[in-house]
Design a protein around this motif. Structure first.
Motif, short mmCIF file in Angstrom:
data_model
loop_
_atom_site.label_atom_id
_atom_site.label_comp_id
_atom_site.label_asym_id
_atom_site.label_seq_id
_atom_site.Cartn_x
_atom_site.Cartn_y
_atom_site.Cartn_z
N UNK A 199 -0.20 4.63 -0.59
CA UNK A 199 0.27 6.10 -0.76
C UNK A 199 -1.13 6.91 -1.47
N UNK A 200 -1.78 6.38 -2.12
CA UNK A 200 -3.21 7.17 -2.34
C UNK A 200 -3.95 7.52 -1.09
N UNK A 201 -4.05 6.62 -0.21
CA UNK A 201 -4.66 6.80 1.34
C UNK A 201 -3.97 7.96 1.91
N UNK A 202 -2.74 7.58 1.97
CA UNK A 202 -2.20 8.74 3.08
C UNK A 202 -1.92 10.00 2.44
N UNK A 203 -1.98 10.19 0.91
CA UNK A 203 -2.19 11.63 0.34
C UNK A 203 -3.44 12.19 0.68
N UNK A 204 -4.53 11.22 0.71
CA UNK A 204 -5.72 12.09 1.17
C UNK A 204 -5.79 12.46 2.54
N UNK A 205 -5.13 11.75 3.38
CA UNK A 205 -4.98 11.84 4.82
C UNK A 205 -4.11 13.14 5.05
N UNK A 206 -3.16 13.21 3.94
CA UNK A 206 -2.20 14.46 4.33
C UNK A 206 -3.08 15.67 3.91
N UNK A 250 -9.72 -1.15 6.10
CA UNK A 250 -9.98 -0.52 7.18
C UNK A 250 -9.21 -1.07 8.56
N UNK A 251 -9.47 -2.31 8.58
CA UNK A 251 -8.69 -3.22 9.89
C UNK A 251 -7.15 -3.15 9.72
N UNK A 252 -6.67 -3.18 8.49
CA UNK A 252 -5.34 -3.32 8.15
C UNK A 252 -4.72 -1.77 8.57
N UNK A 253 -5.36 -0.56 8.15
CA UNK A 253 -4.68 0.73 8.30
C UNK A 253 -5.24 1.58 9.17
N UNK A 265 -3.88 -8.09 -1.63
CA UNK A 265 -3.04 -7.04 -1.37
C UNK A 265 -4.14 -5.75 -1.07
N UNK A 266 -3.52 -4.62 -0.38
CA UNK A 266 -4.28 -3.61 -0.44
C UNK A 266 -5.09 -3.27 -1.61
N UNK A 267 -4.30 -2.76 -2.88
CA UNK A 267 -4.78 -2.63 -3.97
C UNK A 267 -5.95 -3.31 -4.47
N UNK A 268 -5.67 -4.67 -4.29
CA UNK A 268 -6.71 -5.64 -4.85
C UNK A 268 -8.12 -5.44 -4.01
N UNK A 269 -7.94 -5.26 -2.63
CA UNK A 269 -8.77 -5.04 -1.78
C UNK A 269 -9.76 -3.81 -2.26
N UNK A 270 -8.86 -2.67 -2.55
CA UNK A 270 -9.49 -1.48 -2.96
C UNK A 270 -10.34 -1.66 -4.39
N UNK A 279 -4.83 6.80 11.55
CA UNK A 279 -5.21 7.80 12.86
C UNK A 279 -3.83 8.43 13.23
N UNK A 280 -3.08 7.66 13.52
CA UNK A 280 -1.64 8.02 14.10
C UNK A 280 -1.23 9.12 13.27
N UNK A 281 -1.16 8.93 11.92
CA UNK A 281 -0.51 9.83 11.05
C UNK A 281 -1.18 11.28 11.26
N UNK A 282 -2.57 11.25 11.24
CA UNK A 282 -3.48 12.50 11.22
C UNK A 282 -3.09 13.07 12.86
#
Length: 230
Positions: A94-101, A44-47, A24-29, A52-55
């Motif tokens: 959620x953690x990563x998109x929070x940082x992006x936001x 990085x490959x998954x997201x 999972x993403x959590x396990x990868x991090x 990029x689209x969100x930003x």
């Protein structure tokens, strides 16, 4: 590819060991925080595309030249903050998109963002954006694609409509745009959006409702006069 900081150079995505794909993403991090740089490649490959689209959508057309820098800064922050990640507090997404936001929001604040009503179609963005309302999302009883192969006329219509939607999105207040994008493009739940935007669930509901109302109003005239013939 984003550099993973002080860690050794990362291999190409093709060299990622297969077992990582099942994590999972959590396990990868957590694996990356523990020193496994291959795990960062997998994340990085998954997201990459979604972040990029969100930003890009958050910064809007006026700040389009700064998208790449904010995107890279987002991943740099993910790298530097890797030891602080805790699945008990928030999922990786959620953690990563929070940082992006937060990174994008800070750039908007510093820039004193001025809205410009125009549209572009970089990398087919018009058709990409058109998916949000070709299924009727932005129009009650609205125009929706039947799922079949679109004609050239229909494709041109939805591409132009997508460009119009990008301009309409650019007119939304930043918080409303973020709520709309997180839910409609990224599939975030109400709770995940509230955590990402650091606001209450009812406030998120309000942002979503107002965003949809404004987008429908912005698109209504276009759709009413430009619907492709059956």
């Amino acid at each position: 590819m984003v550099d993973a900081g002080q860690n050794p150079p990362m291999p190409s995505p093709a060299a990622i060991p297969d077992p990582l794909d099942a994590l999972s993403d959590d396990q990868l991090m957590l694996a990356y925080a523990g020193g496994n740089v291959h795990a960062f490649d997998a994340l990085y490959g998954r997201h990459e595309s979604a972040l990029f689209r969100f930003v890009r959508r958050l910064l809007g057309l006026r700040l389009a030249p700064e998208v790449e820098e904010v995107f890279e800064d987002t991943w740099a922050r993910i790298i530097s903050a890797r030891d602080s990640f805790s699945p008990k507090q928030a999922s990786w997404r959620v953690w990563a998109f929070t940082i992006a936001y937060r990174m994008a929001n800070e750039r908007l604040r510093v820039s004193g963002r001025e809205v410009a009503f125009y549209a572009h179609d970089e990398d087919g963005d018009g058709l990409d954006a058109a998916q949000l309302f070709s299924r009727g999302l932005l129009r009650d009883g609205g125009v929706a694609h039947d799922g079949g192969e679109p004609s050239q006329e229909e494709q041109a219509f939805w591409q132009a409509a997508g460009r119009r939607l990008l301009a309409c999105l650019d007119e939304l207040p930043d918080d409303q745009r973020a709520a709309f994008l997180l839910h409609q493009e990224e599939g975030f739940t109400l709770e995940a959006m509230a955590a990402t935007l650091d606001i209450g669930a009812e406030t998120v509901r309000g942002h979503q409702a107002r965003a949809l109302k404004k987008l429908r109003g912005c698109m209504e005239r276009y759709l009413s006069v430009s619907v492709p013939r059956a």
